[in-house]
Design a protein around this motif. Structure first.
Motif, PDB file in Angstrom:
ATOM      1  N   ALA A  43     -11.939 -16.529  -0.549  1.00 13.35           N
ATOM      2  CA  ALA A  43     -11.020 -16.105   0.121  1.00 13.35           C
ATOM      3  C   ALA A  43      -9.420 -16.620   0.047  1.00 13.35           C
ATOM      4  O   ALA A  43      -8.798 -16.998   0.742  1.00 13.35           O
ATOM      5  CB  ALA A  43     -11.367 -16.628   1.663  1.00 13.35           C
ATOM      6  N   GLN A  44      -9.057 -16.512  -1.290  1.00 17.84           N
ATOM      7  CA  GLN A  44      -7.823 -17.126  -1.803  1.00 17.84           C
ATOM      8  C   GLN A  44      -6.790 -16.285  -1.983  1.00 17.84           C
ATOM      9  O   GLN A  44      -5.662 -16.668  -1.590  1.00 17.84           O
ATOM     10  CB  GLN A  44      -8.095 -17.894  -2.959  1.00 17.84           C
ATOM     11  CG  GLN A  44      -8.949 -19.041  -3.145  1.00 17.84           C
ATOM     12  CD  GLN A  44      -8.988 -19.776  -4.425  1.00 17.84           C
ATOM     13  OE1 GLN A  44      -9.585 -21.005  -4.516  1.00 17.84           O
ATOM     14  NE2 GLN A  44      -8.598 -19.171  -5.528  1.00 17.84           N
ATOM     15  N   CYS A  45      -6.905 -15.094  -2.300  1.00 15.26           N
ATOM     16  CA  CYS A  45      -5.879 -14.097  -2.353  1.00 15.26           C
ATOM     17  C   CYS A  45      -5.260 -13.719  -0.972  1.00 15.26           C
ATOM     18  O   CYS A  45      -4.161 -13.251  -0.819  1.00 15.26           O
ATOM     19  CB  CYS A  45      -6.238 -12.888  -3.299  1.00 15.26           C
ATOM     20  SG  CYS A  45      -7.050 -11.818  -2.319  1.00 15.26           S
ATOM     21  N   ARG A  46      -5.983 -13.554  -0.158  1.00 15.09           N
ATOM     22  CA  ARG A  46      -5.543 -13.186   1.405  1.00 15.09           C
ATOM     23  C   ARG A  46      -5.261 -11.682   1.575  1.00 15.09           C
ATOM     24  O   ARG A  46      -4.999 -11.087   2.572  1.00 15.09           O
ATOM     25  CB  ARG A  46      -4.272 -13.815   1.903  1.00 15.09           C
ATOM     26  CG  ARG A  46      -4.381 -15.518   1.582  1.00 15.09           C
ATOM     27  CD  ARG A  46      -5.799 -16.033   1.974  1.00 15.09           C
ATOM     28  NE  ARG A  46      -6.022 -16.488   3.343  1.00 15.09           N
ATOM     29  CZ  ARG A  46      -7.058 -17.054   3.967  1.00 15.09           C
ATOM     30  NH1 ARG A  46      -7.911 -17.391   3.535  1.00 15.09           N
ATOM     31  NH2 ARG A  46      -7.208 -16.933   5.332  1.00 15.09           N
ATOM     32  N   MET A  47      -5.925 -10.777   0.416  1.00 18.07           N
ATOM     33  CA  MET A  47      -5.059  -9.522   0.423  1.00 18.07           C
ATOM     34  C   MET A  47      -6.261  -8.929   1.576  1.00 18.07           C
ATOM     35  O   MET A  47      -5.700  -7.726   2.086  1.00 18.07           O
ATOM     36  CB  MET A  47      -5.523  -9.007  -1.155  1.00 18.07           C
ATOM     37  CG  MET A  47      -4.952  -7.697  -0.939  1.00 18.07           C
ATOM     38  SD  MET A  47      -3.236  -7.307  -0.927  1.00 18.07           S
ATOM     39  CE  MET A  47      -2.863  -5.785  -0.948  1.00 18.07           C
ATOM     40  N   CYS A  48      -7.430  -9.247   1.509  1.00 12.50           N
ATOM     41  CA  CYS A  48      -8.729  -8.470   2.162  1.00 12.50           C
ATOM     42  C   CYS A  48      -8.452  -9.042   3.534  1.00 12.50           C
ATOM     43  O   CYS A  48      -9.400  -8.277   4.404  1.00 12.50           O
ATOM     44  CB  CYS A  48      -9.926  -8.627   1.614  1.00 12.50           C
ATOM     45  SG  CYS A  48     -10.428 -10.288   1.865  1.00 12.50           S
ATOM     46  N   ALA A  49      -7.582  -9.549   4.162  1.00 15.91           N
ATOM     47  CA  ALA A  49      -7.314 -10.022   5.531  1.00 15.91           C
ATOM     48  C   ALA A  49      -7.440  -8.520   6.468  1.00 15.91           C
ATOM     49  O   ALA A  49      -6.742  -7.624   6.262  1.00 15.91           O
ATOM     50  CB  ALA A  49      -6.201 -10.870   5.687  1.00 15.91           C
ATOM     51  N   VAL A  50      -8.131  -8.502   7.751  1.00 12.98           N
ATOM     52  CA  VAL A  50      -8.260  -7.509   8.491  1.00 12.98           C
ATOM     53  C   VAL A  50      -8.305  -7.973   9.979  1.00 12.98           C
ATOM     54  O   VAL A  50      -8.427  -9.249  10.243  1.00 12.98           O
ATOM     55  CB  VAL A  50      -9.765  -6.785   8.319  1.00 12.98           C
ATOM     56  CG1 VAL A  50      -9.670  -5.828   7.000  1.00 12.98           C
ATOM     57  CG2 VAL A  50     -10.713  -7.634   8.381  1.00 12.98           C
ATOM     58  N   GLU A  51      -8.174  -7.178  10.640  1.00 13.62           N
ATOM     59  CA  GLU A  51      -7.941  -7.387  12.277  1.00 13.62           C
ATOM     60  C   GLU A  51      -9.536  -7.283  12.880  1.00 13.62           C
ATOM     61  O   GLU A  51      -9.990  -6.309  12.643  1.00 13.62           O
ATOM     62  CB  GLU A  51      -6.891  -6.675  13.008  1.00 13.62           C
ATOM     63  CG  GLU A  51      -6.331  -7.333  13.880  1.00 13.62           C
ATOM     64  CD  GLU A  51      -5.348  -6.480  14.467  1.00 13.62           C
ATOM     65  OE1 GLU A  51      -4.468  -5.637  13.839  1.00 13.62           O
ATOM     66  OE2 GLU A  51      -4.794  -6.953  15.664  1.00 13.62           O
ATOM     67  N   ILE A  52     -10.097  -8.446  13.511  1.00 18.75           N
ATOM     68  CA  ILE A  52     -11.223  -8.303  14.046  1.00 18.75           C
ATOM     69  C   ILE A  52     -10.893  -8.453  15.684  1.00 18.75           C
ATOM     70  O   ILE A  52     -10.272  -9.754  15.884  1.00 18.75           O
ATOM     71  CB  ILE A  52     -12.296  -9.362  13.425  1.00 18.75           C
ATOM     72  CG1 ILE A  52     -12.346  -9.036  12.022  1.00 18.75           C
ATOM     73  CG2 ILE A  52     -13.464  -9.132  14.159  1.00 18.75           C
ATOM     74  CD1 ILE A  52     -13.171  -9.828  11.242  1.00 18.75           C
ATOM     75  N   GLU A  53     -11.522  -7.869  16.392  1.00 18.06           N
ATOM     76  CA  GLU A  53     -11.518  -7.898  17.908  1.00 18.06           C
ATOM     77  C   GLU A  53     -11.962  -9.470  18.270  1.00 18.06           C
ATOM     78  O   GLU A  53     -12.986  -9.776  17.826  1.00 18.06           O
ATOM     79  CB  GLU A  53     -12.149  -6.743  18.606  1.00 18.06           C
ATOM     80  CG  GLU A  53     -11.470  -6.264  19.580  1.00 18.06           C
ATOM     81  CD  GLU A  53     -11.991  -4.883  20.221  1.00 18.06           C
ATOM     82  OE1 GLU A  53     -13.384  -4.830  20.843  1.00 18.06           O
ATOM     83  OE2 GLU A  53     -11.238  -3.901  20.135  1.00 18.06           O
ATOM     84  N   LYS A  54     -11.253 -10.061  19.204  1.00 24.91           N
ATOM     85  CA  LYS A  54     -11.410 -11.306  19.708  1.00 24.91           C
ATOM     86  C   LYS A  54     -11.047 -12.541  18.787  1.00 24.91           C
ATOM     87  O   LYS A  54     -11.156 -13.571  18.942  1.00 24.91           O
ATOM     88  CB  LYS A  54     -12.904 -11.546  20.030  1.00 24.91           C
ATOM     89  CG  LYS A  54     -13.223 -10.624  21.211  1.00 24.91           C
ATOM     90  CD  LYS A  54     -14.945 -11.031  21.546  1.00 24.91           C
ATOM     91  CE  LYS A  54     -15.413  -9.842  22.461  1.00 24.91           C
ATOM     92  NZ  LYS A  54     -16.689  -9.283  22.173  1.00 24.91           N
ATOM     93  N   PHE A  55     -10.516 -12.137  17.511  1.00 20.62           N
ATOM     94  CA  PHE A  55      -9.941 -13.258  16.800  1.00 20.62           C
ATOM     95  C   PHE A  55      -8.548 -13.077  16.855  1.00 20.62           C
ATOM     96  O   PHE A  55      -7.887 -12.265  16.646  1.00 20.62           O
ATOM     97  CB  PHE A  55     -10.541 -13.067  15.376  1.00 20.62           C
ATOM     98  CG  PHE A  55     -11.733 -13.444  14.971  1.00 20.62           C
ATOM     99  CD1 PHE A  55     -12.144 -14.474  14.460  1.00 20.62           C
ATOM    100  CD2 PHE A  55     -12.875 -12.530  15.156  1.00 20.62           C
ATOM    101  CE1 PHE A  55     -13.281 -14.969  14.191  1.00 20.62           C
ATOM    102  CE2 PHE A  55     -14.207 -12.770  15.133  1.00 20.62           C
ATOM    103  CZ  PHE A  55     -14.518 -13.959  14.264  1.00 20.62           C
ATOM    104  N   PRO A  56      -7.967 -14.394  17.140  1.00 19.23           N
ATOM    105  CA  PRO A  56      -6.525 -14.132  17.310  1.00 19.23           C
ATOM    106  C   PRO A  56      -5.825 -13.870  16.021  1.00 19.23           C
ATOM    107  O   PRO A  56      -4.946 -13.219  15.676  1.00 19.23           O
ATOM    108  CB  PRO A  56      -5.953 -15.675  17.938  1.00 19.23           C
ATOM    109  CG  PRO A  56      -7.110 -16.399  17.456  1.00 19.23           C
ATOM    110  CD  PRO A  56      -8.326 -15.521  17.388  1.00 19.23           C
ATOM    111  N   LYS A  57      -6.156 -14.650  14.717  1.00 21.85           N
ATOM    112  CA  LYS A  57      -5.744 -14.410  13.313  1.00 21.85           C
ATOM    113  C   LYS A  57      -6.320 -13.423  12.591  1.00 21.85           C
ATOM    114  O   LYS A  57      -7.595 -12.982  12.972  1.00 21.85           O
ATOM    115  CB  LYS A  57      -5.786 -15.611  12.573  1.00 21.85           C
ATOM    116  CG  LYS A  57      -4.970 -16.838  13.374  1.00 21.85           C
ATOM    117  CD  LYS A  57      -4.980 -17.830  12.189  1.00 21.85           C
ATOM    118  CE  LYS A  57      -4.261 -19.227  12.911  1.00 21.85           C
ATOM    119  NZ  LYS A  57      -4.522 -20.389  11.883  1.00 21.85           N
ATOM    120  N   LEU A  58      -5.777 -12.946  11.456  1.00 21.38           N
ATOM    121  CA  LEU A  58      -6.484 -12.034  10.650  1.00 21.38           C
ATOM    122  C   LEU A  58      -7.367 -12.836   9.962  1.00 21.38           C
ATOM    123  O   LEU A  58      -7.456 -13.900   9.720  1.00 21.38           O
ATOM    124  CB  LEU A  58      -5.323 -11.521   9.419  1.00 21.38           C
ATOM    125  CG  LEU A  58      -4.063 -10.669  10.075  1.00 21.38           C
ATOM    126  CD1 LEU A  58      -3.325 -10.093   8.860  1.00 21.38           C
ATOM    127  CD2 LEU A  58      -4.720  -9.293  10.733  1.00 21.38           C
TER     128      LEU A  58
END
Lengths: 466, 424
Positions: A43-58
């Motif tokens: 999980a280093q490149c951070r390119m695949c960050a998505v929004e998930i309901e109930k999580f404040p951050k990506l």
């Protein structure tokens, strides 16, 4: 099966699957650089960050397993902004030397810049540069292009079983290199180039040979050993330029060894006999097909003949030879040969802890399936041998006075032959081979046979009918 | 401003260091005896009642954290003390280790009993050479008297404690990077989950606590969680706080005050004697250099976790840095940003690339080569880092940039328009 919701669509998943793979199964692309299905997740490149309901951050999709009822957004403004920003961060130090980069055209960084990046650059600061050391004969390094995904480090550590790539220094100065600047040791080094998402690690062998977009791609099977790894031969205008691994979960996962990767070179080597050749005096001389076939037939006429088939032939070819020996050579005995010391499936063990097998030909197990016996010594009374070979089987000592070669031979190894009838190598034919697990796999023709080389069926037809 | 309880401060003297003083004057190892007679659950309950919130910076309730440790585990459990104390401006843990090392040892013993760990590590920053030596001396004393080792106080409880020195990386104060470093690996934060309570040191369930947090445990056990909770003036934040005050004040140093008992203004002007040279106050960094900066008109806030969070900053490690009007805030921000760029581990993209980019821009800006669009760009880069990195270092670098640029915009603009520092 449990379900989650990605971009408003219900998607089924297998528990444990991460969001990248789940989304992919529904045709939704989540971009990434450092993730690789064959390696651990960082999980280093951070390119695949998505929004998930109930999580404040990506959340990074690579490190997040799907759960029942999870609601995921891959297209929200927050997600898109992050992708744009990661692209910008990755490019502030990338040299953007795509015009002279071998990776260009098949580069994750390039493709994703196109898909998710911006056309404008906001940085005016000096770019980071490194001095590169030689990494040995296989890999060309260009650290300036590196995006620090660490796939190479993880490949060595987790797959090749050798920790030779490491990160040194820290932060913005982090350099991915080998321990103490040594040359790469692994016999699987080519995979470093396959998995590198930029042009940081490229194949020396392919360097400046061809732009990637000109290459035609043929999926086929490696003939380097009895594993039969899935390969892709990449070629243009009848010349093979490169060979890369193809994913095959059961056989080779995502990897191939260097021996298999570079094996194709013999197919287009200048020493290969590509015209019919007949011995005149002490040397083989180029001749016409008709004359060569007649000479060969004449040379063995009236002699007791043994037939040797390389275990690099396909099932179809070997069966054809069996039938030919039976009906046209007065039931001459047929033996297979390939790797000294590996006569049967029993001798064929793993040669290392990853992929390599002891049998250095692809179809040893197929030969046994056809009931062909291994060649140990020339039976008594035999004075002539006809040797059929795909190109890789190692020639045994032939204690006979007359030798005929059919298939792929080098000039240097055919000095004792009466005649050589040039045939096709693995890249030039279709056919079936059986790997050590008993799996039947298909070779696919990538290029046409060179010059006068003919398929085995054609050669046997001429032998029979001329 | 009422008097604060002084649990630590009076003992911050050279005489306090040895075991004799600890046993005689500080009721030493009484809490351990009491705790070993309690069940682990009862200790964790007491910690929950105490409203102890982690003193390392995140302020997570310690009792709740201890409760995360699984009761059954096939792997050994570990208690790790984070003595990396590397947030710029923080120097309170140093005093605990220097003067009252046995408090920390006893706290770790009780913590070890509470979470079921038989092994403890104190990961101490490499620069604390003297403190590491003193800790080791105290540990030797404790082993000699049977407070550490096998069958402690005849109860069958075993606990071994080792001091591990870091090699000088700020990132090793991040608990998972600390664990990697402890294991002999490169000090890089790990992907979470799994959190250390599930899989930490050597893949065993692990609790990582700050020095001050653990050193307060004996006093919580001796006096009860409720007593500790009541020391705090606000809800959900108990005990006293060791506050490191530095910068342009007349009396910098470590102060011990009941949590939430003072405002920042009272702290600066009443406790620390006001600004050096009676200058005007320019800015306050309230919780170590990563905390968003406060301007001079924001200092009437109560110095505790929740009030600072409400105004968009943080208590962090309770390191208050005071800046007088004479000092250039652009230069200060450049120096802070340079620190985070230098200390970024380099794993994740936004932090590795973004921190250095911000540093480069600020460097230019301070030299008078800034451009009008640089301020918007800085805010945008900070935004793109904040909350999007693998660990909190990205946030630590982004917070100062956003807050300085927003609160002291005029100073930045003066550098850009004047082509040099107006104070120079």
């Amino acid at each position: 099966m449990p379900k989650c919701i990605i971009d408003g669509r219900e998607v089924e998943f297998t528990p444990g699957q991460n969001l990248i793979d789940v989304a992919k199964s529904a045709g939704i692309e989540i971009p990434f650089f450092c993730y690789h299905p064959g390696l651990s997740v960082v999980a280093q490149c951070r390119m695949c960050a998505v929004e998930i309901e109930k999580f404040p951050k990506l959340q990074t999709a690579c490190s997040t397993p799907a759960t029942e009822g999870m609601v995921v957004k891959t297209q929200s403004d927050k997600v898109k902004q992050n992708q744009k920003s990661v692209m910008e961060f990755l490019l502030i130090n990338h040299p953007l030397d795509c015009p002279v980069c071998d990776k260009s055209g098949e580069c994750d960084l390039q493709d994703q810049s196109y898909g998710y990046g911006s056309a404008y650059m906001r940085t005016s600061e000096e770019r980071r540069t490194y001095v590169d050391l030689d990494m040995g004969p296989v890999i060309q390094k260009n650290m300036n292009r590196c995006i620090h995904c660490t796939r190479c480090i993880r490949f060595g550590d987790e797959v090749a079983g050798i920790r030779e790539m490491v990160a040194i220094q820290r932060g913005n100065n982090t350099e991915i290199t080998t321990i103490d600047g040594k040359q790469l040791q692994t016999e699987y080094a080519g995979n470093y180039a396959d998995i590198c998402p930029t042009g940081s690690l490229t194949l020396k062998d392919f360097r400046f040979k061809k732009r990637a977009w000109f290459l035609k791609k043929t999926p086929t099977i490696c003939e380097g050993c009895s594993r039969g790894c899935s390969l892709e031969l990449q070629h243009e205008a009848n010349v093979i330029y490169r060979c890369i691994a193809r994913e095959n979960k059961e056989v080779n996962k995502h990897w191939i060894c260097d021996e298999g990767r570079f094996n194709y070179h013999y197919v287009q080597e200048s020493d290969r006999i590509t015209e019919p050749a007949v011995k005149q005096g002490t040397a083989l001389q180029m001749s016409a097909w008709k004359q060569a076939v007649l000479s060969a037939r004449e040379a063995v006429a009236g002699k007791k003949v043994a037939v040797l088939v390389g275990s690099d032939l396909t099932q179809e070819e070997a069966a054809m030879v069996q039938q030919f020996a039976k009906s046209k050579l007065a039931s001459a005995p047929v033996f297979h040969f390939g790797t000294p010391g590996v006569e049967s499936a029993k001798d064929d063990d793993a040669a290392d802890s990853l992929l390599k097998r002891k049998s250095k030909t692809a179809n040893l197990h197929g030969m046994e399936k056809l009931g062909i016996a291994p060649f140990t010594a020339m039976p008594s009374g035999v004075h002539a041998a006809i040797v059929f070979r795909g190109g890789r089987a190692q020639l045994p000592t032939l204690a006979v006075s007359t030798r005929i070669g059919v298939g792929v031979f080098k000039r240097s190894e055919s000095l004792e032959f009466e005649a050589v009838l040039p045939g096709t190598a693995f890249a030039e034919k279709d056919g079936t081979i059986v790997n050590f697990m008993g799996m039947e796999q298909r070779l696919k023709r990538a290029i046409a046979a060179p010059r006068e080389c003919k398929s085995l069926s054609e050669i046997l037809m001429m032998w029979t009918n001329l | 401003m009422a008097e604060s309880t002084q649990m630590f401060k009076p003992h911050f003297t050279e005489e306090a260091r040895g075991l004799a003083y600890y046993l005689g004057k500080m009721n030493g190892y009484a809490a351990l005896k009491k705790a070993l007679a309690m069940t682990p659950e009862a200790i964790i309950d007491e910690m929950k009642k105490s409203n102890m919130r982690g003193r390392g910076g995140a302020g997570f309730p310690t009792g709740v954290k201890w409760g995360f440790i699984p009761k059954q585990s096939p792997k050994p459990k570990y208690l790790v003390c984070n003595a990396d104390e590397s947030e710029p401006g923080t120097f309170k843990d140093r005093d605990i280790m220097r003067y009252t090392p046995h408090l920390l040892i006893e706290g770790m013993l009780i913590g070890g009993h509470a979470i079921g760990a038989a092994t403890g590590y104190i990961y101490i920053r490499g620069e604390y050479v003297r403190e590491a030596k003193l800790l080791n001396e105290a540990i030797d004393e404790a082993y000699a008297k049977g407070y550490l080792g096998k069958n402690i106080l005849g109860t069958g409880f075993n606990f071994d404690l080792t001091v591990h020195r870091g090699a000088g990386a700020y990132i090793c104060g991040e608990e998972t990077a600390l664990l990697n470093s402890l294991e002999g690996k490169r000090g890089e934060p790990r992907v979470k989950p799994p959190f250390p309570a599930q899989s930490g040191a050597f893949a065993g369930p692990t609790i990582v606590n700050n020095v001050e947090t653990l050193a307060a445990v004996p006093m919580i056990i001796n006096n009860g969680g409720e007593w500790f909770a009541k020391l705090g003036r606000l809800e959900k934040s108990g005990g006293t706080r060791l506050i490191s005050v530095s910068g342009h004040v007349k009396k910098p140093g470590v102060y011990e005050l009941d949590a939430g008992s003072v405002t920042i203004r009272e702290l600066i002007y009443n406790v620390c004697g006001g600004i050096l040279g009676d200058k005007k106050l320019k800015a306050v960094i309230p919780g170590g250099s990563s905390a968003p900066v406060l301007s001079a008109d924001e200092i009437d806030v109560i110095y505790d976790i929740e009030p600072l969070m409400k105004i968009g900053s943080m208590m962090g490690s309770a390191a208050l840095m005071v800046v007088s009007e004479d000092y250039c805030v652009v230069r200060l921000l450049k120096r802070i940003t340079k620190f985070y760029a230098h200390e970024s581990c380099g794993q994740c993209t936004p932090c590795r690339e973004g921190c250095k980019w911000m540093e480069d821009i600020l460097h230019r800006l301070e030299d008078g080569h800034g451009r009008e669009q640089d301020l918007a760009l800085l805010l945008d880069i900070a935004d793109n880092i904040n909350g999007k990195t693998l660990c909190a270092l990205g946030d630590a670098a982004a917070g100062p940039v956003s807050s300085f640029v927003k609160k002291f915009r005029a100073d930045f603009e003066a550098h850009i328009r004047g082509g040099k520092c107006p104070n120079a």
